[in-house]
Design an enzyme around this catalytic site. Structure first.
Site, mmCIF file in Angstrom:
data_model
loop_
_atom_site.group_PDB
_atom_site.id
_atom_site.type_symbol
_atom_site.label_atom_id
_atom_site.label_comp_id
_atom_site.label_asym_id
_atom_site.label_seq_id
_atom_site.Cartn_x
_atom_site.Cartn_y
_atom_site.Cartn_z
ATOM 1 N N ARG A 17 3.456 -2.344 41.027
ATOM 2 C CA ARG A 17 2.551 -1.227 41.279
ATOM 3 C C ARG A 17 1.965 -1.319 42.690
ATOM 4 N NH1 ARG A 17 -1.077 -0.134 35.810
ATOM 5 N NH2 ARG A 17 0.642 0.570 34.475
ATOM 6 N N ASP A 76 -9.054 12.985 32.454
ATOM 7 C CA ASP A 76 -9.644 12.085 31.458
ATOM 8 C C ASP A 76 -10.817 12.773 30.761
ATOM 9 O OD1 ASP A 76 -8.279 9.390 32.572
ATOM 10 O OD2 ASP A 76 -9.071 10.558 34.237
ATOM 11 N N ARG A 110 -9.453 15.285 28.335
ATOM 12 C CA ARG A 110 -8.975 14.596 27.126
ATOM 13 C C ARG A 110 -10.139 14.169 26.237
ATOM 14 N NH1 ARG A 110 -4.816 11.018 30.804
ATOM 15 N NH2 ARG A 110 -2.944 12.290 30.500
ATOM 16 N N HIS A 163 -9.859 6.661 37.944
ATOM 17 C CA HIS A 163 -8.884 7.305 37.061
ATOM 18 C C HIS A 163 -7.895 6.213 36.675
ATOM 19 C CE1 HIS A 163 -5.933 9.882 35.311
ATOM 20 N NE2 HIS A 163 -5.058 9.724 36.293
#
Length: 318
Positions: free
Chosen positions: A91, A151, A154, A178
C-alpha cells in the site's frame, strides 16, 4: 440555479469512480458543461461518446474530452485519477506512486484553472488531499477531499435501517481518516433532533452500545465487503462526489464531512482529515468544531497521528 449561467465541471480520471460521478452529474443536470480528462485519451473520448448518446434523455449539457487546458473556466475539477495496486506492491508503494501522479496532475490543473476548486476522490484520500494542498499553491479551503462523506452516508443508512426511519432523517457523522481509524460521533448522533438513547424507546428498542459498536464496524469495514464481492466501490462515492459538487455549484453552504487542512482543531494541525464543514461556492468555508466527548477528541487526534506517520514514510518529493 439561474438559467443561462455556465456551470462547468472537469473530471480528471474516467475510471469507475470518475465515470459513476459523471453519469450522476449528467442525470441530475447540475452542470451545463463537463470536460473529461484521462491519461488514456481514447478512454475519455469513448466515455464522452457514450454520455453524449444519452443527452436526448436528459437536460442539455455540453460534454467534451480533452486535456488540462480544457479545464479552464471550471468551477470544480474532480480528480479521480490514480494507479491501481500491482501484484506484490505494498500500500505504501501504491501511495508513493499516486502521490507522484498528483504532484504532476494538480499543478497542471491549477495552471489552466487557477480560480477553481479541486475535489479529490482518489485513495488514500486524506494524504492525497494534503499532497494536493502543498503543490497547488491555492488557498487550502479550495482543495477538498471526499473524506468521510461516504462513511457518513453508510452510517446514516445503517442507523436508519436499524431504527426504521429514512436515512435522511438521521443526523450522524463519521470523522477523522477515511479508513480504519475513523471515529463515529455517538455523542452527537440523533434522529429528528432526538438523541439515539432517547429515540430507541420510541421504536420499542433498548439502546445498547455494543449493538451500536457492531453497526459501526459494518460501516468501517463496508468497503472490504463490497470489494470482496464485486471488486471495487464506485456508485455510492460517485453520488457523494455529486453532493459536494452540487453544494459548490449551488453555493448551498451545506454541512458535509469532507477532508480539509486542519489548523488546530482539537489540537490537530498540518494534516487533512474530516470534520463537518460548511461547503459552498468558495469550497470549505468553515470547519465546525463540535462539542465532542473526550474519547472522540482523543480518537480524532490518534487518527491524525496515524496519517502523519504514514505520510512520514513517503520519500520526499524530488
Amino acid at each position: 440555479m439561474n438559467a443561462g449561467v455556465t456551470r462547468k465541471v472537469a473530471l480528471v480520471g474516467t475510471g469507475l469512480v470518475g465515470s459513476s460521478f459523471a453519469y450522476a452529474l449528467m442525470i441530475r443536470g447540475l452542470a451545463t458543461e463537463l470536460v473529461l480528462v484521462d491519461a488514456n485519451a481514447e478512454k475519455a473520448i469513448g466515455e464522452m461518446m457514450d454520455f453524449n448518446h444519452g443527452l436526448s434523455f436528459t437536460r442539455p449539457m455540453k460534454i467534451a474530452a480533452g486535456g488540462y487546458p480544457e479545464c479552464s473556466g471550471s468551477q470544480v475539477v474532480v480528480i479521480a485519477a490514480g494507479a491501481s495496486q500491482k501484484p506484490g506492491e505494498t500500500r505504501l508503494d501504491l501511495l508513493a506512486r499516486n502521490a507522484a501522479i498528483f504532484r504532476e496532475i494538480v499543478p497542471q490543473v491549477v495552471r489552466h484553472n487557477p480560480e477553481g476548486i479541486i475535489l479529490i476522490a482518489t485513495n488514500p484520500v486524506d494524504i492525497l488531499t494534503y499532497v494536493s494542498v502543498g503543490v497547488s499553491g491555492i488557498p487550502p479551503g479550495r482543495v477538498i477531499g471526499s473524506g468521510t462523506i461516504l462513511d457518513t452516508s453508510r452510517f446514516r443508512f445503517l442507523l436508519g435501517q436499524y431504527y426504521g426511519v429514512d436515512a435522511r432523517s438521521v443526523h450522524a457523522y463519521i470523522i477523522g481518516e477515511h479508513g480504519d481509524s475513523e471515529i463515529p460521533l455517538w455523542s452527537l448522533a440523533s434522529i429528528g433532533g432526538v438523541r439515539l438513547q432517547e429515540f430507541a424507546p420510541l421504536r420499542n428498542k433498548e439502546y445498547v452500545q455494543a449493538e451500536m459498536d457492531e453497526l459501526f464496524a459494518r460501516v468501517r469495514d463496508a468497503a472490504y465487503e463490497i470489494i470482496r464481492r464485486k471488486g471495487s466501490t464506485y456508485y455510492a462515492i460517485g453520488l457523494g462526489l455529486l453532493s459536494i459538487v452540487a453544494a459548490i455549484l449551488g453555493d448551498y453552504r451545506r454541512v458535509m464531512s469532507v477532508s480539509t487542512l486542519m489548523t488546530g482543531q482539537y489540537g490537530v494541525r498540518d494534516m487533512c482529515l474530516s470534520l463537518p464543514c460548511v461547503v459552498g461556492a468558495n469550497g470549505v468555508e468553515e470547519i465546525l468544531t463540535l462539542n465532542l466527548d473526550p474519547a472522540e477528541e482523543t480518537g480524532f487526534r490518534t487518527s491524525a497521528e496515524k496519517l502523519k506517520s504514514t505520510l512520514a514514510l513517503l520519500a520526499p518529493a524530488p
